[in-house]
Design a protein around this motif. Structure first.
Motif: not given
Length: 199
Positions: A43-46, A50-57, A122-134
């Motif tokens: 729906l929103y891109g990677t 990720l930024n939309s996910w607030s479940g753990p917060e 999911i970790l291995n699907s990220f192209a950007m290190e910043s997405d992985r860190d997030l």
């Protein structure tokens, strides 16, 4: 470890804790991760997903992006009730969706869903290190740390249902608080009863 191919930061996050999530928390996190991977990213891109996910917060909605929001719940397939921790999880000025995963616990040998391989995928699907860190930061907020114990908790997703919130004031079957309060707040078009537990 040959199960997870992690860098130094990843290793510290995955192995630096000893706490194990409860079975309900495991099932709930699997449901949120599946919805993130299979729906939110599309729906929103990677990064935005990720930024939309607030479940753990400590917020009310599991996923929120703009005026869109989703509350994700998991229930055992033989239980007809969805438990909501507070009415604020459903309350909003904009319409949203309640996502219900009907899940069945299986044997560890079953080819189903468990936390460790799902997170690795999911970790291995990220192209950007910043997405992985997030993503790793989100997992840390969810109190996840790698443990082989999680390999014993394998689930089959029987079905996923979406219920659209009508932004209305109707009595939904029976919505109860622990203190015997009847709540005539926002409702969802559902077949099952939603019980609200006031924590």
């Amino acid at each position: 470890d040959d199960k997870l191919h992690l860098g130094t930061k990843d290793f510290k996050m995955f192995y630096g804790r000893k706490d194990i999530l409860s079975e309900d928390e495991i099932q709930g996190l699997i449901a949120e991760l599946l919805f993130l991977k299979n729906n939110i990213f599309d729906l929103y891109g990677t990064t935005a997903g990720l930024n939309s996910w607030s479940g753990p917060e400590p917020t009310h909605k599991d996923f929120s992006h703009g005026n869109d929001w989703f509350e994700v719940k998991s229930i055992s397939n033989n239980k007809p009730t969805v438990f909501i921790s507070s009415i604020e999880q459903l309350e909003s000025t904009s319409d949203g969706k309640l996502i219900v995963f009907h899940m069945e616990k299986m044997s560890p040998e079953f080819n189903g869903y468990s936390l460790n391989p799902l997170i690795e995928e999911i970790l291995n699907s990220f192209a950007m290190e910043s997405d992985r860190d997030l993503f790793l930061d989100k997992l840390a907020q969810a109190k996840y740390a790698y443990s082989e114990i999680y390999d014993n908790y394998v689930y089959n997703v029987v079905k996923m249902e979406k219920y659209i919130e009508f932004h209305c004031y109707m009595l939904l079957n029976l919505i109860e608080f622990k203190k015997h309060m009847i709540c005539k707040e926002k409702c969802f078009q559902m077949k099952n009863k939603i019980s609200i537990m006031d924590k």
